[in-house]
Structures are given as C-alpha cells and as structure tokens.
Design a protein around this motif. Sequence first.
Motif, short mmCIF file in Angstrom:
data_model
loop_
_atom_site.label_atom_id
_atom_site.label_comp_id
_atom_site.label_asym_id
_atom_site.label_seq_id
_atom_site.Cartn_x
_atom_site.Cartn_y
_atom_site.Cartn_z
N GLU A 279 5.13 -6.14 4.01
CA GLU A 279 6.02 -7.17 5.11
C GLU A 279 7.60 -7.16 4.63
N ASP A 280 7.94 -6.73 3.35
CA ASP A 280 9.25 -6.83 3.06
C ASP A 280 9.91 -5.44 3.23
N TRP A 281 9.15 -4.50 3.88
CA TRP A 281 9.68 -2.84 4.00
C TRP A 281 9.67 -2.79 5.38
N GLN A 282 10.75 -3.34 6.24
CA GLN A 282 10.60 -3.13 7.82
C GLN A 282 11.43 -2.08 8.30
N VAL A 283 12.42 -1.83 7.43
CA VAL A 283 13.60 -0.97 7.74
C VAL A 283 13.33 0.70 7.44
N SER A 284 12.86 0.77 6.07
CA SER A 284 12.58 2.13 5.68
C SER A 284 11.18 2.25 5.44
N VAL A 285 10.80 3.47 5.62
CA VAL A 285 9.31 3.94 5.50
C VAL A 285 8.95 4.40 4.22
N LYS A 286 7.94 3.61 3.58
CA LYS A 286 7.51 3.87 2.24
C LYS A 286 6.31 4.65 2.32
N ALA A 287 6.23 5.61 1.12
CA ALA A 287 4.72 6.03 1.27
C ALA A 287 4.47 6.48 -0.10
N ILE A 288 3.43 6.91 -0.47
CA ILE A 288 2.83 7.41 -1.86
C ILE A 288 2.40 8.90 -1.43
N PRO A 289 2.80 10.03 -2.16
CA PRO A 289 2.19 11.32 -2.12
C PRO A 289 0.95 11.07 -2.37
N PHE A 290 -0.05 12.01 -1.86
CA PHE A 290 -1.46 12.10 -1.98
C PHE A 290 -1.83 12.61 -3.68
N LYS A 291 -0.89 13.27 -4.06
CA LYS A 291 -1.15 13.67 -5.56
C LYS A 291 -1.22 12.64 -6.44
N LYS A 292 -0.54 11.49 -6.17
CA LYS A 292 -0.12 10.37 -7.05
C LYS A 292 -1.29 9.52 -7.10
N VAL A 293 -2.34 9.61 -6.11
CA VAL A 293 -3.37 8.63 -5.95
C VAL A 293 -4.46 9.09 -7.03
N ILE A 294 -4.81 7.72 -7.82
CA ILE A 294 -5.61 7.99 -8.91
C ILE A 294 -7.02 8.11 -8.25
N GLY A 295 -7.44 7.05 -7.46
CA GLY A 295 -8.66 7.08 -6.86
C GLY A 295 -8.69 6.28 -5.56
N ILE A 296 -9.83 6.67 -4.71
CA ILE A 296 -10.03 5.78 -3.28
C ILE A 296 -11.16 5.43 -3.21
N GLY A 297 -11.31 4.00 -3.60
CA GLY A 297 -12.69 3.52 -3.54
C GLY A 297 -12.96 2.63 -2.42
N GLU A 298 -13.91 1.98 -2.36
CA GLU A 298 -14.50 1.20 -0.95
C GLU A 298 -13.72 0.10 -0.94
#
Length: 245
Positions: A44-63
């Motif tokens: 909600e605080d990032w309305q102007v710029s687009v923030k993202a996470i590179p997939f290679k920085k992801v540790i895990g994707i759980g349920e």
Amino acid sequence: MKKSTEIVGLPIISINDGVEIGSVKSLVVNPEKGSVDFLTIEHEDWQVSVKAIPFKKVIGIGEYAVTVENGNAVIDLNEIPIANALVNKKIRINDTKVMSRKGQLIGEAKEYYVDDETGNIMGILVAVKEDEKILKSGQILTYGKDILVVQEDAMNHFIESVDDLLSESKPLENAEFEETAPNDLENIKNKQAELLKGKRVTKDIAGISGETLIADGTILTAADIAKAQNEGPSVFVELTMNTQG
C-alpha cells in the motif's frame, strides 16, 4: 513445482527482519528464457514505483508464504532497465491463445507451472475444446503478449498428468544418489533454519494446540526451528516475524 495462481497473492516474508514485505502481485515472465525472473510486490505504501524481487533471491515458496533473506532482496524496477523492459512486455500466459507455427489455433492457455527452485516454466495447461491438456514447455516456440506459438505437432505431445512434468524435471542420476539427495522441501527448510539460527524470539510462539511452543527470549537452535516447521506454515511464519538479532 507451483501453479502461477498458487504464487500470486502470497505474503512475502523477510526471514532476517521478521516482517512481511508485501504480497506477490504478479509474475514477470522472461519470454526469451521461458522463465519467471521477477515477482512484483503489492504494497500500500508503494503506489508510484514498481517494486519486485528477483526470483533468484527467493529462498522458498510454501503454501503460506514466499520467503527471502532480507529486505535488500527488493529492487525498484524503474532503476533497472532490463527488468523494467520485461514488465512492459506484459507476458501473462494465462488466457492467451495457443497457436501452431503454421497458424492452427490449438486452444487457450489457462494456467502454467513454475519450477519453484529455478523459476523455469515447466509447462502450460491448455483448454482444447471441451477438454484440458498439459503441454511441456519444450514445445513452446514463442511467449507472446497475446499468443503462445508452439511446435506444429504439439498436439501429439500433450500429457495427461502434472506428474509427468515433475518426472521430466528430475536430473538423470543413479539410484544411489537419488536415495541420499535431500528433496526440494528439505533444502528450503535447511535454508530457513540457517537464517533463523541464533536469533532471539520476541514473543511466545504458540503451537497448533495453543500451548507455548517456543518461549519469549529463546535463542533459536536448529531444534527450535524444526519444531516450528513441523507445526506447519502458519506457526513457522509467526516465528519468523517475531525474532531479532
């Protein structure tokens, strides 16, 4: 392996900071590589710029959540031209037409499957008339904004089960190695444990039964972390969000 819709909407948790960074807004597809390269963030605080996470920085994707090491994993796409260009291509896959290279309409893509370790797209779910079929990513020639172009004989390569995608993604190793190699879930748990080990718990963490599992002030050991992981994703995320150090 995850469906794209299983990733979108998940909260993103910083393990080191013990905070929720935001939630996954969308998956950014690299059409040249056939992979998900970034996860954009809803905040909600990032309305102007687009923030993202590179997939290679992801540790895990759980349920329950996507985990990253810390807030430094977040980037501003406006400051990285290559990443911004991928976002502007707007490759969505879902609800795009699937067409052969000679122009035959095969169906419509309804879902796609992502290797949650690498970000590689493993296959797509295609609605063909009254049926749904799975097509391996190796049959896809072009990921376009409106159309996916596939091999001419792609219809001869439909598979019935998602399990076939999983079996193809496994490296060809000897049986002895496969017996001793840790599975993907175990790798994720080990990474999470290493990041939390030695941190101090800032509130009592309750287990599923409601009883205190890990007391306020505890300096986390591998055994403590394993207890939280074994209780389930909600308890583990509660632990990650209430640590310091």
